[in-house]
Design a protein around this motif. Structure first.
Motif, PDB file in Angstrom:
ATOM      1  N   ASN A 156       0.944  -1.095  -0.141  1.00 42.03           N
ATOM      2  CA  ASN A 156      -0.124   0.137  -0.142  1.00 42.03           C
ATOM      3  C   ASN A 156       0.861   1.216   0.003  1.00 42.03           C
ATOM      4  OD1 ASN A 156      -2.350  -1.586  -0.028  1.00 42.03           O
ATOM      5  ND2 ASN A 156      -2.615  -1.339   2.111  1.00 42.03           N
ATOM      6  N   THR A 157       2.016   1.194   0.750  1.00 40.67           N
ATOM      7  CA  THR A 157       2.876   2.327   0.966  1.00 40.67           C
ATOM      8  C   THR A 157       3.598   2.622  -0.443  1.00 40.67           C
ATOM      9  OG1 THR A 157       3.457   1.930   3.048  1.00 40.67           O
ATOM     10  CG2 THR A 157       4.907   3.321   2.170  1.00 40.67           C
ATOM     11  N   LYS A 158       3.968   1.424  -1.227  1.00 40.29           N
ATOM     12  CA  LYS A 158       4.425   1.568  -2.566  1.00 40.29           C
ATOM     13  C   LYS A 158       3.527   2.125  -3.665  1.00 40.29           C
ATOM     14  CE  LYS A 158       8.715  -0.526  -1.355  1.00 40.29           C
ATOM     15  NZ  LYS A 158       9.967   0.028  -1.631  1.00 40.29           N
ATOM     16  N   THR A 159       2.279   1.698  -3.342  1.00 38.35           N
ATOM     17  CA  THR A 159       1.211   1.956  -4.279  1.00 38.35           C
ATOM     18  C   THR A 159       0.933   3.361  -4.182  1.00 38.35           C
ATOM     19  OG1 THR A 159       0.319  -0.052  -4.183  1.00 38.35           O
ATOM     20  CG2 THR A 159      -1.176   1.636  -5.049  1.00 38.35           C
ATOM     21  N   SER A 160       1.117   4.089  -2.784  1.00 41.93           N
ATOM     22  CA  SER A 160       0.753   5.700  -2.800  1.00 41.93           C
ATOM     23  C   SER A 160       1.892   6.303  -3.184  1.00 41.93           C
ATOM     24  CB  SER A 160       0.788   5.758  -1.119  1.00 41.93           C
ATOM     25  OG  SER A 160      -0.527   5.173  -0.724  1.00 41.93           O
ATOM     26  N   ALA A 161       2.951   5.838  -3.237  1.00 44.27           N
ATOM     27  CA  ALA A 161       4.296   6.273  -3.830  1.00 44.27           C
ATOM     28  C   ALA A 161       4.115   6.575  -5.295  1.00 44.27           C
ATOM     29  CB  ALA A 161       5.777   5.862  -3.407  1.00 44.27           C
ATOM     30  N   ALA A 162       3.749   5.456  -5.704  1.00 44.56           N
ATOM     31  CA  ALA A 162       3.646   5.482  -7.386  1.00 44.56           C
ATOM     32  C   ALA A 162       2.570   6.344  -8.001  1.00 44.56           C
ATOM     33  CB  ALA A 162       3.338   3.930  -7.758  1.00 44.56           C
TER      34      ALA A 162
ATOM     35  N   LYS B 178       8.415   2.972 -13.202  1.00 44.59           N
ATOM     36  CA  LYS B 178       9.106   1.774 -13.455  1.00 44.59           C
ATOM     37  C   LYS B 178       8.974   0.825 -12.064  1.00 44.59           C
ATOM     38  CE  LYS B 178      13.588  -0.578 -14.477  1.00 44.59           C
ATOM     39  NZ  LYS B 178      15.144  -0.278 -14.549  1.00 44.59           N
ATOM     40  N   VAL B 179       8.052  -0.135 -12.279  1.00 44.53           N
ATOM     41  CA  VAL B 179       7.906  -1.120 -10.992  1.00 44.53           C
ATOM     42  C   VAL B 179       8.740  -2.220 -11.219  1.00 44.53           C
ATOM     43  CG1 VAL B 179       6.196  -2.126  -9.710  1.00 44.53           C
ATOM     44  CG2 VAL B 179       5.396  -0.356 -11.338  1.00 44.53           C
TER      45      VAL B 179
ATOM     46  N   LYS C 261       5.011 -17.343 -10.893  1.00 40.41           N
ATOM     47  CA  LYS C 261       3.996 -17.227  -9.766  1.00 40.41           C
ATOM     48  C   LYS C 261       3.833 -15.814  -8.958  1.00 40.41           C
ATOM     49  CE  LYS C 261       4.496 -22.086  -8.461  1.00 40.41           C
ATOM     50  NZ  LYS C 261       4.848 -23.371  -7.284  1.00 40.41           N
ATOM     51  N   SER C 262       4.990 -15.156  -9.251  1.00 44.14           N
ATOM     52  CA  SER C 262       4.840 -13.686  -8.349  1.00 44.14           C
ATOM     53  C   SER C 262       4.398 -12.647  -9.493  1.00 44.14           C
ATOM     54  CB  SER C 262       6.165 -13.289  -7.972  1.00 44.14           C
ATOM     55  OG  SER C 262       6.674 -14.462  -7.167  1.00 44.14           O
ATOM     56  N   LYS C 263       4.191 -12.838 -10.679  1.00 41.75           N
ATOM     57  CA  LYS C 263       3.786 -11.914 -11.712  1.00 41.75           C
ATOM     58  C   LYS C 263       2.429 -11.343 -11.168  1.00 41.75           C
ATOM     59  CE  LYS C 263       2.339 -11.236 -16.650  1.00 41.75           C
ATOM     60  NZ  LYS C 263       1.043 -10.714 -16.229  1.00 41.75           N
ATOM     61  N   HIS C 264       1.463 -11.726 -10.486  1.00 44.65           N
ATOM     62  CA  HIS C 264       0.283 -11.207  -9.951  1.00 44.65           C
ATOM     63  C   HIS C 264       0.546 -10.201  -8.975  1.00 44.65           C
ATOM     64  CE1 HIS C 264       0.401 -12.555  -5.764  1.00 44.65           C
ATOM     65  NE2 HIS C 264       1.174 -13.497  -6.082  1.00 44.65           N
ATOM     66  N   ILE C 265       1.792 -10.108  -8.578  1.00 49.46           N
ATOM     67  CA  ILE C 265       1.997  -8.892  -7.696  1.00 49.46           C
ATOM     68  C   ILE C 265       2.014  -7.763  -8.477  1.00 49.46           C
ATOM     69  CG2 ILE C 265       3.644  -7.749  -6.180  1.00 49.46           C
ATOM     70  CD1 ILE C 265       4.694 -10.622  -5.260  1.00 49.46           C
ATOM     71  N   LEU C 266       2.837  -7.590  -9.517  1.00 51.93           N
ATOM     72  CA  LEU C 266       2.854  -6.493 -10.630  1.00 51.93           C
ATOM     73  C   LEU C 266       1.419  -6.545 -11.470  1.00 51.93           C
ATOM     74  CD1 LEU C 266       6.041  -7.253 -12.584  1.00 51.93           C
ATOM     75  CD2 LEU C 266       5.549  -5.615 -11.034  1.00 51.93           C
ATOM     76  N   ASP C 267       0.618  -7.513 -11.634  1.00 49.79           N
ATOM     77  CA  ASP C 267      -0.867  -7.152 -12.149  1.00 49.79           C
ATOM     78  C   ASP C 267      -1.906  -6.453 -10.919  1.00 49.79           C
ATOM     79  OD1 ASP C 267       0.020  -8.347 -14.396  1.00 49.79           O
ATOM     80  OD2 ASP C 267      -0.855 -10.578 -13.619  1.00 49.79           O
ATOM     81  N   ASP C 268      -1.563  -6.877  -9.646  1.00 51.56           N
ATOM     82  CA  ASP C 268      -2.188  -6.261  -8.582  1.00 51.56           C
ATOM     83  C   ASP C 268      -2.197  -4.874  -8.438  1.00 51.56           C
ATOM     84  OD1 ASP C 268      -3.390  -8.712  -8.391  1.00 51.56           O
ATOM     85  OD2 ASP C 268      -2.310  -9.202  -6.541  1.00 51.56           O
ATOM     86  N   PHE C 269      -0.683  -4.612  -8.612  1.00 54.37           N
ATOM     87  CA  PHE C 269      -0.150  -3.147  -8.422  1.00 54.37           C
ATOM     88  C   PHE C 269      -0.697  -2.243  -9.561  1.00 54.37           C
ATOM     89  CE2 PHE C 269       2.979   0.232  -8.421  1.00 54.37           C
ATOM     90  CZ  PHE C 269       3.505   0.161  -7.244  1.00 54.37           C
ATOM     91  N   ALA C 270      -0.635  -2.902 -10.847  1.00 51.97           N
ATOM     92  CA  ALA C 270      -1.416  -1.915 -11.908  1.00 51.97           C
ATOM     93  C   ALA C 270      -2.909  -1.747 -11.752  1.00 51.97           C
ATOM     94  CB  ALA C 270      -0.991  -2.820 -13.238  1.00 51.97           C
ATOM     95  N   THR C 271      -3.479  -2.822 -11.407  1.00 55.62           N
ATOM     96  CA  THR C 271      -4.877  -2.840 -11.056  1.00 55.62           C
ATOM     97  C   THR C 271      -5.243  -1.637  -9.864  1.00 55.62           C
ATOM     98  OG1 THR C 271      -5.267  -5.104 -11.485  1.00 55.62           O
ATOM     99  CG2 THR C 271      -6.951  -4.158 -10.331  1.00 55.62           C
ATOM    100  N   ALA C 272      -4.335  -1.645  -8.833  1.00 53.67           N
ATOM    101  CA  ALA C 272      -4.703  -0.641  -8.023  1.00 53.67           C
ATOM    102  C   ALA C 272      -4.582   0.872  -8.490  1.00 53.67           C
ATOM    103  CB  ALA C 272      -3.842  -0.956  -6.719  1.00 53.67           C
ATOM    104  N   LEU C 273      -3.814   0.884  -9.206  1.00 55.88           N
ATOM    105  CA  LEU C 273      -3.556   2.255  -9.929  1.00 55.88           C
ATOM    106  C   LEU C 273      -4.267   2.430 -11.275  1.00 55.88           C
ATOM    107  CD1 LEU C 273       0.281   2.373  -9.177  1.00 55.88           C
ATOM    108  CD2 LEU C 273      -1.287   3.869  -8.098  1.00 55.88           C
ATOM    109  N   SER C 274      -5.141   1.677 -11.352  1.00 56.07           N
ATOM    110  CA  SER C 274      -5.794   1.626 -12.815  1.00 56.07           C
ATOM    111  C   SER C 274      -6.696   2.716 -13.123  1.00 56.07           C
ATOM    112  CB  SER C 274      -6.433   0.287 -13.147  1.00 56.07           C
ATOM    113  OG  SER C 274      -7.768   0.134 -12.029  1.00 56.07           O
ATOM    114  N   ASP C 275      -7.189   3.667 -11.950  1.00 55.12           N
ATOM    115  CA  ASP C 275      -8.192   4.875 -12.173  1.00 55.12           C
ATOM    116  C   ASP C 275      -7.150   5.889 -12.462  1.00 55.12           C
ATOM    117  OD1 ASP C 275      -6.572   4.630  -9.796  1.00 55.12           O
ATOM    118  OD2 ASP C 275      -7.755   6.424  -8.832  1.00 55.12           O
ATOM    119  N   ILE C 276      -5.931   5.804 -12.462  1.00 54.55           N
ATOM    120  CA  ILE C 276      -5.124   6.998 -12.946  1.00 54.55           C
ATOM    121  C   ILE C 276      -4.248   6.593 -13.883  1.00 54.55           C
ATOM    122  CG2 ILE C 276      -5.588   8.381 -10.907  1.00 54.55           C
ATOM    123  CD1 ILE C 276      -2.446   7.956 -10.168  1.00 54.55           C
TER     124      ILE C 276
END
Length: 197
Positions: free
Chosen positions: A128-134, A145-146, A160-175
């Motif tokens: 969440n902290t990293k998402t806010s910074a981004a 660059k993530v 198996k960890s690719k979903h972390i990047l996908d979730d990160f992009a989804t969390a910021l998909s509004d902007i």
């Protein structure tokens, strides 16, 4: 400009004018623009101070017309055949060009690339902290660059960890939109996000 007594600007005496034997008003020239007595072409195409076409004539004749108007003769299109000159106030022209250049620079936004680093076992709070910074970077117009970094045994489970990047992009998909989808670069998986236009 041409007046009874003619002056020349000097670099060392900012704002001071000193009489000179030349019959021209001198400012520092813009790049390679030629003015007044520097123009020695046999024929030039002349444009008047109000933009009117005055036809083809010798540089000497054009110079005389500029003198009569108490203005400068400036070669504005040296590569044209014949070269194009205009009767204008050179110092004013130089000022306008500099102002336009400054305005153009202001409009050029420099896009920076900011990096946010994640790890495969990142906890929710850190994510969440990293998402806010981004989000802050994206709101400023920067690219993000993530980087998902792997160590040792984690390398075996990269996919198996690719979903972390996908979730990160989804969390910021509004902007943000994914500018470059995730791909493996050495010991990392990298994805680029850019702000929505």
């Amino acid at each position: 400009m041409f007046h009874g007594e003619v002056f020349r600007e000097t670099g060392g005496l900012a704002g001071k004018r000193i009489p000179t034997t030349h019959h021209t008003w001198r400012c520092t020239t813009i790049s390679e623009l030629m003015i007044n007595e520097q123009i020695r072409d046999k024929e030039i195409r002349l444009i008047g101070e109000n933009g009117e076409q005055l036809g083809i004539m010798s540089a000497r004749e054009a110079m005389q017309l500029a003198r009569e108007a108490e203005l400068d003769l400036v070669k504005i299109a040296p590569t044209a055949k014949p070269p194009v000159c205009k009767i204008i106030d050179y110092c004013k022209y130089r000022y306008e060009l500099a102002r336009k250049e400054k305005e153009a620079k202001k409009k050029q936004k420099v896009i920076e690339i900011k990096e946010v680093r994640l790890s495969p076992n990142i906890d929710t709070n850190d994510l969440n902290t990293k998402t806010s910074a981004a989000r802050k970077f994206l709101e400023k117009g920067d690219k993000v660059k993530v980087t998902l970094r792997f160590r040792g045994r984690e390398m075996a489970h990269m996919s198996k960890s690719k979903h972390i990047l996908d979730d990160f992009a989804t969390a910021l998909s509004d902007i943000a939109v994914v500018d470059k989808p995730s791909k493996v670069e050495g010991r990392s998986m990298v994805m680029f996000l850019t702000a929505k236009r």
